[in-house]
Design a protein around this motif. Structure first.
Motif, mmCIF file in Angstrom:
data_model
loop_
_atom_site.group_PDB
_atom_site.id
_atom_site.type_symbol
_atom_site.label_atom_id
_atom_site.label_comp_id
_atom_site.label_asym_id
_atom_site.label_seq_id
_atom_site.Cartn_x
_atom_site.Cartn_y
_atom_site.Cartn_z
ATOM 1 N N THR A 24 32.582 21.542 -1.631
ATOM 2 C CA THR A 24 31.406 21.364 -2.478
ATOM 3 C C THR A 24 30.727 22.699 -2.745
ATOM 4 O OG1 THR A 24 31.033 19.153 -1.589
ATOM 5 C CG2 THR A 24 29.161 20.213 -2.669
ATOM 6 N N TYR A 56 27.171 28.089 -1.096
ATOM 7 C CA TYR A 56 25.926 28.455 -1.775
ATOM 8 C C TYR A 56 26.172 29.822 -2.396
ATOM 9 C CZ TYR A 56 23.853 24.565 0.686
ATOM 10 O OH TYR A 56 23.572 23.293 1.146
ATOM 11 N N GLN A 88 27.545 23.624 -3.515
ATOM 12 C CA GLN A 88 26.240 22.969 -3.470
ATOM 13 C C GLN A 88 25.283 23.555 -4.497
ATOM 14 O OE1 GLN A 88 25.879 20.326 -1.303
ATOM 15 N NE2 GLN A 88 23.984 19.918 -2.372
ATOM 16 N N PHE A 106 30.898 23.769 2.317
ATOM 17 C CA PHE A 106 29.757 23.814 1.407
ATOM 18 C C PHE A 106 29.513 25.268 1.040
ATOM 19 C CE2 PHE A 106 29.169 19.926 3.775
ATOM 20 C CZ PHE A 106 28.775 19.028 2.796
#
Length: 136
Positions: free
Chosen positions: A44, A128, A46, A126
């Motif tokens: 993901t 960022y 995010q 995840f």
């Protein structure tokens, strides 16, 4: 101590993230990159609200796009890690340098969270990202 704590120490996570995963991303070594993931892994981004599911489907396609778009240069460097052995996870902060096929350069400062399964493979990741999503 949990069974996972007995099996893996901090160095395992750092090695998995830097040497087995990102070093092979930088070399565009698809087989070695995918070997870091569990078959049913979920990846993901995010910060872009994007998810890629399945090592051999969605995650493979994401890396094919990355490798094709940034074939001249992919570099991950300056890693800082926080490892949680008891919960079988690791956070890594790092810098990214990319050059696309048109010669455009992109610089990012990212933080990834890696959750490993009982076999030591990534089951959830995840991301960022400090800029535009390059993992489409």
């Amino acid at each position: 101590m949990t069974e996972q704590t007995d099996l893996r120490q901090r160095d395992y996570y750092v090695d998995m993230v830097e040497k087995k995963y990102f070093a092979n991303v930088d070399r565009k070594n698809m087989d070695a990159v995918l070997d870091c993931f569990a078959e049913d892994a979920v990846f993901t981004i995010q910060s872009a609200f994007t998810t890629h599911e399945g090592r051999d489907t969605g995650i493979r396609k994401m890396f094919e796009n990355l490798f094709n778009t940034y074939s001249p240069k992919i570099v991950h460097r300056d890693f800082k890690h926080v490892v949680d052995i008891e919960n079988n996870c690791c956070a890594a902060q790092f810098e990214v340098e990319l050059t696309d096929t048109d010669g455009n350069e992109t610089y990012l400062s990212n933080c990834n969270f890696f959750y490993l399964d009982k076999n030591g493979k990534f089951e959830r990741v995840f991301v960022y990202m400090s800029g535009e999503n390059v993992l489409v």
